[in-house]
Design a protein around this motif. Structure first.
Motif, PDB file in Angstrom:
ATOM      1  N   GLN A  65      17.425 -43.726   0.142  1.00  0.00           N
ATOM      2  CA  GLN A  65      16.194 -44.417  -0.276  1.00  0.00           C
ATOM      3  C   GLN A  65      15.091 -44.285   0.765  1.00  0.00           C
ATOM      4  N   SER A  66      15.099 -43.174   1.450  1.00  0.00           N
ATOM      5  CA  SER A  66      14.101 -42.879   2.474  1.00  0.00           C
ATOM      6  C   SER A  66      14.183 -41.403   2.807  1.00  0.00           C
ATOM      7  N   VAL A  67      13.105 -40.878   3.343  1.00  0.00           N
ATOM      8  CA  VAL A  67      13.094 -39.467   3.732  1.00  0.00           C
ATOM      9  C   VAL A  67      13.623 -39.274   5.153  1.00  0.00           C
ATOM     10  N   SER A  68      13.335 -40.219   6.053  1.00  0.00           N
ATOM     11  CA  SER A  68      13.755 -40.045   7.440  1.00  0.00           C
ATOM     12  C   SER A  68      13.900 -41.393   8.127  1.00  0.00           C
ATOM     13  N   ILE A  69      14.480 -41.371   9.340  1.00  0.00           N
ATOM     14  CA  ILE A  69      14.638 -42.604  10.117  1.00  0.00           C
ATOM     15  C   ILE A  69      13.449 -42.838  11.033  1.00  0.00           C
ATOM     16  N   GLY A  70      12.637 -41.810  11.280  1.00  0.00           N
ATOM     17  CA  GLY A  70      11.420 -41.970  12.053  1.00  0.00           C
ATOM     18  C   GLY A  70      11.622 -42.268  13.520  1.00  0.00           C
ATOM     19  N   ILE A  71      12.739 -41.856  14.077  1.00  0.00           N
ATOM     20  CA  ILE A  71      13.006 -42.085  15.498  1.00  0.00           C
ATOM     21  C   ILE A  71      14.001 -41.037  15.983  1.00  0.00           C
ATOM     22  N   SER A  72      14.187 -40.946  17.272  1.00  0.00           N
ATOM     23  CA  SER A  72      15.106 -39.971  17.850  1.00  0.00           C
ATOM     24  C   SER A  72      16.533 -40.203  17.364  1.00  0.00           C
ATOM     25  N   ALA A  73      17.248 -39.115  17.136  1.00  0.00           N
ATOM     26  CA  ALA A  73      18.654 -39.207  16.733  1.00  0.00           C
ATOM     27  C   ALA A  73      19.516 -39.781  17.852  1.00  0.00           C
ATOM     28  N   LYS A  74      19.033 -39.741  19.091  1.00  0.00           N
ATOM     29  CA  LYS A  74      19.757 -40.343  20.200  1.00  0.00           C
ATOM     30  C   LYS A  74      19.762 -41.871  20.085  1.00  0.00           C
ATOM     31  N   VAL A  75      18.703 -42.413  19.480  1.00  0.00           N
ATOM     32  CA  VAL A  75      18.577 -43.858  19.318  1.00  0.00           C
ATOM     33  C   VAL A  75      19.351 -44.336  18.093  1.00  0.00           C
ATOM     34  N   LEU A  76      19.206 -43.600  17.000  1.00  0.00           N
ATOM     35  CA  LEU A  76      19.872 -43.985  15.752  1.00  0.00           C
ATOM     36  C   LEU A  76      20.371 -42.734  15.046  1.00  0.00           C
ATOM     37  N   GLY A  77      21.662 -42.495  15.110  1.00  0.00           N
ATOM     38  CA  GLY A  77      22.245 -41.321  14.470  1.00  0.00           C
ATOM     39  C   GLY A  77      22.849 -41.672  13.121  1.00  0.00           C
TER      40      GLY A  77
END
Length: 393
Positions: A65-77
């Motif tokens: 239900q979203s296109v992206s997480i909008g943050i570094s993958a190191k922070v939220l994978g």
């Protein structure tokens, strides 16, 4: 800046981005309504048009239900990110893989791996992404002549005499400007002799050469001769943004936690992760894509050679150049083929025989209309990049 821009336009090499109104599968359609044969895409296997890949992208948006997480993958994978990396590692029979938002970022792992006590030895014609990545590293840097293993050995001896700790031999597997390939067996012998590591950007080899398309090492019938391998998902795999590095679990874990190119970059979209995950499953299950690419590569190269054209690179390489002559000749041919020094081409698995024949016929016609191509002194010598690795020093 305006004067520089105008000088470039006046040089005859000004290239306006190709204006196509639509893209349908493997084909481009210009704003003039004409269909154009795709001889430029790096997506060698054209898995970007595979029904399973397209379905995976659509499903990812619905699921998250979203296109992206909008943050570094190191922070939220995300789980889909991890699953994509696991699929990559499994395909390459590697302990671990790390997936970046592009290989321009991915090659930046070298900044973290090489310290000021180390030495990087770079091929003179390495890809620009490697060149810029090496510039960011604190290690000492030297350049060896393109594909010249004698010069490489001389640089290795110099490095060991200087008392450096680690030596990284950095190279392309297949060089993207002409389709030439490193001799990984001879390079491995040198690396072992002088206790060096081989870093191989295998972008234009992966999915293309080797019995199953697994790249340079497989092409030479060996495995594990390259210590660290980088690749792009934007080429053979699926044409999607992304680049990755694979190797031992400890090495990749270290890079994941300390490499700024990974930490300081926004993660890929959920669509891209899903595309990569599905594409690598397809690569494991459907070897026919590599076989079809190789068939097309051989067909178009044999056709050009039969018409007397001089081409570069090894037989199986999907990227190669047609030797044309002076730079102004190449520019004129490019203009004529759209009404395509060297004319760089990329062959893909989906191009049909009729289109390859049309391209060969067009090249023959342009050569005839221009009264032939000027002779090139020295024959098919390697292409020299405008942004040469020599600038590392």
């Amino acid at each position: 800046m305006s004067q520089k821009l105008q000088a470039y336009k006046d040089s005859g090499w000004w290239h306006q981005t190709f204006d196509y109104a639509k893209m349908k599968g493997k084909d481009f359609y210009g704003s003039d309504g004409n269909r154009y044969v795709n001889m430029i895409s790096n997506c060698y296997l054209m898995l970007n048009t595979h029904p399973r890949v397209m379905a995976a992208a659509k499903q990812a948006v619905d699921e998250y239900q979203s296109v992206s997480i909008g943050i570094s993958a190191k922070v939220l994978g995300l789980d889909v990110h991890r699953e994509a990396e696991e699929a990559i590692a499994k395909y390459h029979n590697a302990e671990e893989a790390i997936l970046y938002s592009s290989l321009f970022h991915g090659n930046g792992f070298i900044e973290t791996a090489a310290t000021d006590k180390d030495l990087i030895i770079s091929d003179a014609e390495n890809h620009t992404s490697l060149i810029y990545a090496i510039r960011t590293a604190k290690a000492k840097k030297v350049v060896y002549k393109h594909l010249d293993l004698e010069d490489l050995e001389a640089k290795l001896i110099e490095g060991r005499n200087r008392g450096v700790e680690n030596i990284f031999i950095v190279t392309d597997g297949i060089f993207s400007m002409d389709g030439s390939v490193i001799d990984i067996i001879k390079m491995r012998k040198l690396a072992d002799k002088y206790d060096a590591l081989i870093v191989n950007d295998d972008c234009h080899a992966f999915g293309v050469i080797g019995e199953t398309g697994r790249g340079t090492d497989e092409h030479f019938g060996v495995e594990g001769y390259s210590d660290i391998i980088t690749n792009s998902t934007g080429k053979a795999a699926c044409g999607s943004p992304g680049g990755y590095v694979y190797g031992t679990e400890d090495f990749i874990t270290y890079v994941r936690h300390f490499n700024r190119h990974y930490i300081m970059t926004t993660a890929l979209s959920v669509c891209d992760y899903a595309i990569v995950r599905e594409a690598f499953k397809i690569l494991m299950e459907e070897p026919e894509h590599v076989q079809m690419l190789r068939k097309n590569v051989h067909y178009i190269k044999d056709g050009l050679l039969s018409e007397g054209f001089d081409i570069t690179g090894i037989k199986d390489s999907g990227v190669f150049c047609i030797i044309i002559g002076p730079e102004d000749t190449t520019s004129e041919i490019h203009r004529r083929l759209l009404r395509t020094s060297r004319l760089r081409l990329n062959v893909n698995a989906k191009i049909v025989k009729e289109d390859m024949d049309k391209f060969i016929e067009a090249m023959v016609k342009v050569r005839k209309d221009m009264g032939g191509f000027p002779e090139v002194l020295g024959g098919a010598t390697p292409v020299t990049r405008g942004d040469s690795a020599k600038k590392l020093i």
